[in-house]
Design a protein around this motif. Sequence first.
Motif, PDB file in Angstrom:
ATOM      1  N   MET A   1       6.166  12.094   0.097  1.00  0.00           N
ATOM      2  CA  MET A   1       6.416  11.040  -0.896  1.00  0.00           C
ATOM      3  C   MET A   1       6.622  11.652  -2.286  1.00  0.00           C
ATOM      4  O   MET A   1       7.483  11.207  -3.037  1.00  0.00           O
ATOM      5  CB  MET A   1       5.258  10.043  -0.924  1.00  0.00           C
ATOM      6  CG  MET A   1       5.202   9.153   0.287  1.00  0.00           C
ATOM      7  SD  MET A   1       3.851   7.967   0.129  1.00  0.00           S
ATOM      8  CE  MET A   1       4.066   7.021   1.623  1.00  0.00           C
ATOM      9  N   GLN A   2       5.851  12.678  -2.603  1.00  0.00           N
ATOM     10  CA  GLN A   2       5.982  13.350  -3.897  1.00  0.00           C
ATOM     11  C   GLN A   2       7.363  13.984  -4.027  1.00  0.00           C
ATOM     12  O   GLN A   2       8.025  13.851  -5.059  1.00  0.00           O
ATOM     13  CB  GLN A   2       4.878  14.405  -4.029  1.00  0.00           C
ATOM     14  CG  GLN A   2       4.825  15.063  -5.372  1.00  0.00           C
ATOM     15  CD  GLN A   2       3.716  16.112  -5.428  1.00  0.00           C
ATOM     16  OE1 GLN A   2       3.459  16.805  -4.450  1.00  0.00           O
ATOM     17  NE2 GLN A   2       3.065  16.203  -6.577  1.00  0.00           N
ATOM     18  N   ILE A   3       7.813  14.649  -2.981  1.00  0.00           N
ATOM     19  CA  ILE A   3       9.147  15.276  -2.994  1.00  0.00           C
ATOM     20  C   ILE A   3      10.224  14.216  -3.172  1.00  0.00           C
ATOM     21  O   ILE A   3      11.129  14.361  -4.005  1.00  0.00           O
ATOM     22  CB  ILE A   3       9.382  16.090  -1.705  1.00  0.00           C
ATOM     23  CG1 ILE A   3       8.474  17.329  -1.693  1.00  0.00           C
ATOM     24  CG2 ILE A   3      10.853  16.480  -1.555  1.00  0.00           C
ATOM     25  CD1 ILE A   3       8.399  18.026  -0.342  1.00  0.00           C
ATOM     26  N   GLU A   4      10.128  13.132  -2.418  1.00  0.00           N
ATOM     27  CA  GLU A   4      11.123  12.062  -2.523  1.00  0.00           C
ATOM     28  C   GLU A   4      11.175  11.476  -3.935  1.00  0.00           C
ATOM     29  O   GLU A   4      12.255  11.273  -4.494  1.00  0.00           O
ATOM     30  CB  GLU A   4      10.824  10.946  -1.516  1.00  0.00           C
ATOM     31  CG  GLU A   4      11.070  11.316  -0.078  1.00  0.00           C
ATOM     32  CD  GLU A   4      10.662  10.223   0.890  1.00  0.00           C
ATOM     33  OE1 GLU A   4      11.239  10.178   1.974  1.00  0.00           O
ATOM     34  OE2 GLU A   4       9.766   9.416   0.563  1.00  0.00           O
ATOM     35  N   GLU A   5      10.012  11.214  -4.501  1.00  0.00           N
ATOM     36  CA  GLU A   5       9.954  10.611  -5.832  1.00  0.00           C
ATOM     37  C   GLU A   5      10.470  11.576  -6.904  1.00  0.00           C
ATOM     38  O   GLU A   5      11.219  11.178  -7.793  1.00  0.00           O
ATOM     39  CB  GLU A   5       8.526  10.151  -6.149  1.00  0.00           C
ATOM     40  CG  GLU A   5       8.028   9.019  -5.266  1.00  0.00           C
ATOM     41  CD  GLU A   5       8.837   7.752  -5.403  1.00  0.00           C
ATOM     42  OE1 GLU A   5       9.202   7.368  -6.537  1.00  0.00           O
ATOM     43  OE2 GLU A   5       9.124   7.123  -4.359  1.00  0.00           O
TER      44      GLU A   5
ATOM     45  N   CYS B   1       0.838  -1.213   0.000  1.00  0.00           N
ATOM     46  CA  CYS B   1       0.000   0.000   0.000  1.00  0.00           C
ATOM     47  C   CYS B   1       0.866   1.253   0.000  1.00  0.00           C
ATOM     48  O   CYS B   1       0.549   2.237  -0.684  1.00  0.00           O
ATOM     49  CB  CYS B   1      -0.945  -0.012   1.202  1.00  0.00           C
ATOM     50  SG  CYS B   1      -2.272  -1.230   1.041  1.00  0.00           S
ATOM     51  N   MET B   2       1.963   1.224   0.736  1.00  0.00           N
ATOM     52  CA  MET B   2       2.872   2.369   0.728  1.00  0.00           C
ATOM     53  C   MET B   2       3.490   2.553  -0.656  1.00  0.00           C
ATOM     54  O   MET B   2       3.648   3.681  -1.131  1.00  0.00           O
ATOM     55  CB  MET B   2       3.943   2.222   1.793  1.00  0.00           C
ATOM     56  CG  MET B   2       3.377   2.402   3.197  1.00  0.00           C
ATOM     57  SD  MET B   2       4.606   2.633   4.470  1.00  0.00           S
ATOM     58  CE  MET B   2       5.450   4.083   3.932  1.00  0.00           C
ATOM     59  N   THR B   3       3.810   1.461  -1.316  1.00  0.00           N
ATOM     60  CA  THR B   3       4.354   1.525  -2.670  1.00  0.00           C
ATOM     61  C   THR B   3       3.322   2.118  -3.624  1.00  0.00           C
ATOM     62  O   THR B   3       3.663   2.953  -4.470  1.00  0.00           O
ATOM     63  CB  THR B   3       4.801   0.125  -3.137  1.00  0.00           C
ATOM     64  OG1 THR B   3       5.823  -0.341  -2.237  1.00  0.00           O
ATOM     65  CG2 THR B   3       5.318   0.139  -4.557  1.00  0.00           C
ATOM     66  N   GLU B   4       2.072   1.704  -3.479  1.00  0.00           N
ATOM     67  CA  GLU B   4       0.988   2.283  -4.289  1.00  0.00           C
ATOM     68  C   GLU B   4       0.930   3.797  -4.104  1.00  0.00           C
ATOM     69  O   GLU B   4       0.759   4.555  -5.065  1.00  0.00           O
ATOM     70  CB  GLU B   4      -0.364   1.709  -3.833  1.00  0.00           C
ATOM     71  CG  GLU B   4      -0.988   0.700  -4.730  1.00  0.00           C
ATOM     72  CD  GLU B   4      -2.367   0.320  -4.210  1.00  0.00           C
ATOM     73  OE1 GLU B   4      -3.359   0.690  -4.878  1.00  0.00           O
ATOM     74  OE2 GLU B   4      -2.455  -0.346  -3.163  1.00  0.00           O
ATOM     75  N   MET B   5       1.061   4.231  -2.862  1.00  0.00           N
ATOM     76  CA  MET B   5       1.006   5.665  -2.566  1.00  0.00           C
ATOM     77  C   MET B   5       2.198   6.393  -3.187  1.00  0.00           C
ATOM     78  O   MET B   5       2.054   7.495  -3.714  1.00  0.00           O
ATOM     79  CB  MET B   5       0.963   5.881  -1.051  1.00  0.00           C
ATOM     80  CG  MET B   5      -0.339   5.410  -0.438  1.00  0.00           C
ATOM     81  SD  MET B   5      -0.320   5.384   1.370  1.00  0.00           S
ATOM     82  CE  MET B   5      -0.197   7.124   1.720  1.00  0.00           C
TER      83      MET B   5
END
Length: 182
Positions: free
Chosen positions: A167-171, A144-148
């Motif tokens: 998560m957006q910043i990290e990606e 689920c975290m991977t999905e996010m």
Amino acid sequence: MINVGEQLVASYLRYIRDCEFTQLNLYTVESQGEIDVIGIDLNHRRLYVCEVAIHLSTGLQYVKNKRPNNINKLTSKFSRDIEYANAYFADYEKHFMLWSPVVKNARPGSLYNQSEHLKEIASNIRGTHGVEIEFVVNQKFQDCMTEMRHFAASQSAELKCPIMRLMQIEEQLGKHIVRLNR
């Protein structure tokens, strides 16, 4: 103070399960209880009722009188959750979930086997209420975290939720670093 685990689950419901409304720590007056996270998908008339237990080093470990109390505690919590959902969302499709990243599996026959506790909780709830609990634990929690993360990476507009924004910043940073190093 923000409970990051509950915020993580609310974000999953909002961004992945398309819930228009999420509520953390919903106090249920009638049962004098609290539901960790509720998500409502109005378009499909779906209700998500979630209990969240982020116990990392001990795994899923509720205690009473210095003894593990997972079965009684969670059976009781979900029973109250089901009664609340049935009273206020009778015509909704209901999903009951337990989110816990670390659920340990002891030797077979061990008295305090957290994985076996989940089976007993599921059996109790199924027998009493005819409801299945979805356990989002261990690998499923990670999935689920991977999905996010995938969702966050696909978005260019600023995500307003702090967890999703992180998560957006990290990606986006990861993509940027790869481009810089070419």
